[in-house]
Design a protein around this motif. Structure first.
Motif, PDB file in Angstrom:
ATOM      1  N   PRO A  96     -27.995  -9.903  -6.409  1.00 32.73           N
ATOM      2  CA  PRO A  96     -27.949  -8.699  -7.237  1.00 32.73           C
ATOM      3  C   PRO A  96     -26.680  -7.903  -6.936  1.00 32.73           C
ATOM      4  CG  PRO A  96     -30.056  -8.910  -6.087  1.00 32.73           C
ATOM      5  CD  PRO A  96     -29.124  -9.900  -5.477  1.00 32.73           C
ATOM      6  N   LYS A  97     -26.262  -7.084  -7.872  1.00 30.94           N
ATOM      7  CA  LYS A  97     -25.011  -6.349  -7.721  1.00 30.94           C
ATOM      8  C   LYS A  97     -25.063  -5.303  -6.610  1.00 30.94           C
ATOM      9  CE  LYS A  97     -22.856  -8.394 -11.106  1.00 30.94           C
ATOM     10  NZ  LYS A  97     -21.701  -9.278 -10.841  1.00 30.94           N
ATOM     11  N   ASP A  98     -26.266  -4.900  -6.197  1.00 28.51           N
ATOM     12  CA  ASP A  98     -26.373  -3.850  -5.188  1.00 28.51           C
ATOM     13  C   ASP A  98     -26.503  -4.389  -3.771  1.00 28.51           C
ATOM     14  OD1 ASP A  98     -28.863  -4.903  -5.787  1.00 28.51           O
ATOM     15  OD2 ASP A  98     -29.928  -3.029  -5.402  1.00 28.51           O
ATOM     16  N   GLN A 133     -18.270  -9.913   1.939  1.00 28.07           N
ATOM     17  CA  GLN A 133     -17.972  -8.614   1.341  1.00 28.07           C
ATOM     18  C   GLN A 133     -18.000  -7.502   2.381  1.00 28.07           C
ATOM     19  OE1 GLN A 133     -21.063  -9.082  -1.654  1.00 28.07           O
ATOM     20  NE2 GLN A 133     -19.526  -9.065  -3.283  1.00 28.07           N
ATOM     21  N   ARG A 154     -20.002  -0.505  -7.938  1.00 27.89           N
ATOM     22  CA  ARG A 154     -21.268  -1.217  -8.134  1.00 27.89           C
ATOM     23  C   ARG A 154     -22.203  -0.422  -9.039  1.00 27.89           C
ATOM     24  NH1 ARG A 154     -22.591  -5.511  -5.015  1.00 27.89           N
ATOM     25  NH2 ARG A 154     -20.926  -6.234  -3.696  1.00 27.89           N
ATOM     26  N   VAL A 178     -21.178  -0.910 -12.608  1.00 26.71           N
ATOM     27  CA  VAL A 178     -21.603  -2.229 -13.112  1.00 26.71           C
ATOM     28  C   VAL A 178     -23.079  -2.212 -13.469  1.00 26.71           C
ATOM     29  CG1 VAL A 178     -21.984  -4.631 -12.471  1.00 26.71           C
ATOM     30  CG2 VAL A 178     -19.821  -3.535 -11.904  1.00 26.71           C
ATOM     31  N   LEU A 179     -23.895  -1.591 -12.606  1.00 24.50           N
ATOM     32  CA  LEU A 179     -25.336  -1.553 -12.840  1.00 24.50           C
ATOM     33  C   LEU A 179     -25.690  -0.703 -14.058  1.00 24.50           C
ATOM     34  CD1 LEU A 179     -26.647  -1.244  -9.175  1.00 24.50           C
ATOM     35  CD2 LEU A 179     -26.850  -3.219 -10.679  1.00 24.50           C
TER      36      LEU A 179
END
Length: 205
Positions: free
Chosen positions: A21-23, A29, A200, A203-204
Motif C-alpha cells: 500500500p502507498k502508506d 525506502q 504519499r 497519492v492516496l
C-alpha cells in the motif's frame, strides 16, 4: 531480491498483502530517508536488515507478490534514526534497543486517558509535527538497582516544553534509581520524513 522469512525477528506476525500500500514503506525506502549524504546506502540498508532480524524494526505487512518485501509504518523511520544515533554513542545493548522500540511502537495504558492519539507513539509524533509542532525528542533513560547494580533501560518520547510525552514506568519501581538520560532530537529526521509523507497523502487522495 526476495526477503527470506527467517530474516524477520519481530514479535508480531506481519499480515500478507498482494502489493505494498502507498502508506507503508520498505527497508529500501527507509534507508533512502535515514542515509545522510556521504554515507554508503548499502551499508545502512544492511544494518536496517540486521535491526529487523534482531526484532527491533516491526513490520506490519509483507508482500505476497513481486519482491515479497516486509512493509513498515512511517514511525519505523524514527526508530531507525534513533538506533543509528544510539550506535554513534557506542550503545550496543539489546535492552537499550528494545527500550527504543517500545517507546516508538507501543503505548502504555497510562499514556492517554480515553483513546490513543494515534496508532503508535511514533505515528503520534509524526502527526503532531505535521500540525506544526517542532519540539519532539526521544529520551533513553538508564536506571540502576542500588543493591545488585543491575542496569535497566527505558525509552520515552517527549515534548518537554509543552509538558507532553509518554511516561516512564521504571520510575514507579522503587528499587531502581535514575542513572542517566540520552536525548535524540527528532526534528532532523522529521524534516526528512515530511516531504515523503506529504507526497504519499497526495497519492492516496
Amino acid at each position: 531480491m526476495t526477503d527470506k522469512p527467517e530474516t524477520y525477528g519481530g514479535a508480531n506476525i506481519p499480515k500478507t498483502v498482494r502489493k505494498a500500500p502507498k502508506d507503508l514503506l520498505t527497508i529500501g525506502q527507509i534507508a533512502d530517508i535515514v542515509t545522510p549524504t556521504g554515507v554508503d546506502k548499502k551499508h545502512r540498508t544492511d544494518l536496517l536488515r540486521w535491526y529487523r532480524t534482531q526484532g527491533y524494526l516491526n513490520a506490519v505487512a509483507r508482500e505476497s507478490e513481486g519482491r515479497k518485501s516486509y512493509l513498515y509504518l512511517p514511525d519505523q523511520i524514527l526508530l531507525a534514526e534513533i538506533l543509528f544515533r544510539m550506535g554513534e554513542f557506542g550503545i550496543a545493548s539489546k535492552d537499550a534497543a528494545n527500550a527504543a522500540r517500545l517507546a516508538i511502537s507501543h503505548w502504555n495504558e497510562d499514556d492517554f486517558e480515553d483513546e490513543a492519539p494515534a496508532l503508535t507513539p511514533g505515528m503520534s509524533v509524526i502527526r503532531d509535527y505535521e500540525a506544526g509542532e517542532r519540539d519532539w525528542t526521544f529520551e533513553l533513560w538508564s536506571f540502576v538497582h542500588p543493591k545488585n547494580g543491575r542496569v535497566a533501560f527505558e525509552g520515552r518520547i517527549a515534548a518537554n516544553q509543552r509538558g507532553q510525552g509518554t511516561g516512564l514506568l521504571m520510575t514507579r519501581n522503587a528499587p531502581y534509581e535514575v542513572r542517566a538520560v540520552l536525548a535524540v532530537d527528532l526534528i532532523d529526521v522529521l524534516d526528512r520524513v515530511h516531504p515523503m509523507a506529504k507526497a504519499r497523502r497526495e497519492v492516496l487522495n
